[in-house]
Design a protein around this motif. Structure first.
Motif, PDB file in Angstrom:
ATOM      1  N   GLY A 156      54.649 -27.687 -39.596  1.00 47.10           N
ATOM      2  CA  GLY A 156      54.539 -28.690 -40.387  1.00 47.10           C
ATOM      3  C   GLY A 156      53.804 -27.834 -41.594  1.00 47.10           C
ATOM      4  N   ALA A 157      53.775 -28.543 -42.802  1.00 50.87           N
ATOM      5  CA  ALA A 157      53.193 -27.839 -43.838  1.00 50.87           C
ATOM      6  C   ALA A 157      51.908 -27.490 -43.759  1.00 50.87           C
ATOM      7  N   VAL A 158      51.161 -28.125 -42.976  1.00 49.24           N
ATOM      8  CA  VAL A 158      49.522 -28.102 -43.071  1.00 49.24           C
ATOM      9  C   VAL A 158      49.481 -27.533 -41.451  1.00 49.24           C
ATOM     10  N   SER A 159      49.586 -26.121 -41.647  1.00 48.33           N
ATOM     11  CA  SER A 159      49.521 -25.378 -40.354  1.00 48.33           C
ATOM     12  C   SER A 159      48.893 -23.859 -40.917  1.00 48.33           C
ATOM     13  N   SER A 160      48.552 -23.245 -39.499  1.00 45.77           N
ATOM     14  CA  SER A 160      48.031 -21.766 -39.773  1.00 45.77           C
ATOM     15  C   SER A 160      49.332 -20.924 -40.298  1.00 45.77           C
ATOM     16  N   GLU A 161      50.287 -21.343 -39.667  1.00 44.28           N
ATOM     17  CA  GLU A 161      51.408 -20.380 -39.836  1.00 44.28           C
ATOM     18  C   GLU A 161      51.776 -20.665 -41.315  1.00 44.28           C
ATOM     19  N   VAL A 162      51.627 -21.472 -41.976  1.00 49.16           N
ATOM     20  CA  VAL A 162      52.229 -21.876 -43.518  1.00 49.16           C
ATOM     21  C   VAL A 162      51.273 -21.327 -44.275  1.00 49.16           C
ATOM     22  N   ALA A 163      49.751 -21.622 -44.008  1.00 52.20           N
ATOM     23  CA  ALA A 163      48.824 -20.872 -44.710  1.00 52.20           C
ATOM     24  C   ALA A 163      49.058 -19.336 -44.876  1.00 52.20           C
ATOM     25  N   GLU A 164      49.405 -18.621 -43.750  1.00 53.37           N
ATOM     26  CA  GLU A 164      49.349 -17.640 -43.705  1.00 53.37           C
ATOM     27  C   GLU A 164      50.914 -17.025 -44.503  1.00 53.37           C
TER      28      GLU A 164
END
Length: 245
Positions: A156-164
């Protein structure tokens, strides 16, 4: 005026971030009963301020009274205090970056460029700020920041992985020493039980690596954006403090 009667009133404002009003008050609760100088808290959206006010016969004596109490408060609240009087969180961060010769880049989604706006409000920010990208759609995150589409589909766009991945992507494209990636749900719609309104992930990339925080902010859409910008700037400030001069 009679001799020795107070004729000067001077105040000093201490500004805090990263701690709530009640927690901050708890650390200095015995000082709140001081009568001269006095100290009083004021809470704003995402920040806490304490105003120290002294009455004295002259400015020098008033400043001396303030200094003693200010030093005691700083001893107890430490790095939660980011500045005084006219300081802003963004001015403190920009000045720290300039002093260390570091370059900053930002990748924002839910904040819509608010962090970049605050940074560029500071005179001299061009010495440290390279670029800010508002990658609002999933396609923009992929096209401009190199966030893998599969990563967005999986987490999902709102996720730890995407923020990183956002923080990493903007750093790679600009050559920045330090970068932030911010993605979240500002509301009022769009939330789910798993990912409620106010959920924001902030990724901070420094030469030492990447850290991501998961945050839940309350308030209106505008307040969530503001609280996110406070938290992101404070993460950056704390990383610079821990890194040393």
């Amino acid at each position: 005026k009679t001799s020795g009667a107070p004729s000067v009133i001077i105040s000093r404002i201490l500004k805090l971030c990263g701690i709530g009003e009640s927690a901050a008050e708890e650390k200095i609760k015995d000082l709140l009963s001081s009568t001269n100088p006095t100290i009083a808290p004021y809470a704003q959206c995402g920040e806490v301020t304490f105003r120290i006010t002294a009455k004295a016969v002259n400015k020098a004596e008033a400043l001396s009274l303030i200094s003693k109490l200010e030093n005691e408060v700083k001893e107890r609240l430490g790095d939660y205090i980011y500045g005084t009087d006219e300081d802003t969180l963004e001015s403190v961060v920009v000045n720290m970056l300039i002093q260390r010769g570091l370059k900053l880049a930002l990748a924002e989604s839910c904040t819509g460029g608010l962090i970049s706006h605050r940074i560029t409000n500071v005179p001299g920010s061009s010495q440290t700020f390279l670029a800010g990208i508002v990658a609002y759609s999933n396609e923009a995150k992929t096209n401009f920041l190199g966030v893998p589409a599969d990563l967005i589909r999986k987490h999902g766009a709102v996720s730890s992985e995407v923020a990183e991945a956002m923080a990493k992507g903007i750093a790679e494209r600009t050559g920045a020493d330090i970068s932030l990636g911010v993605t979240g749900i500002a509301g009022p719609g769009g939330g789910t039980p798993e990912k409620p309104v106010g959920l924001v992930y902030i990724g901070l990339r420094t030469p030492d690596g990447i850290q991501v925080t998961r945050n839940i902010f309350g308030g209106s859409r505008q307040e969530i954006k503001l609280r996110t910008s406070h938290t992101a700037l404070n993460m950056l400030r704390m990383a610079l403090i821990n890194k040393g001069p």
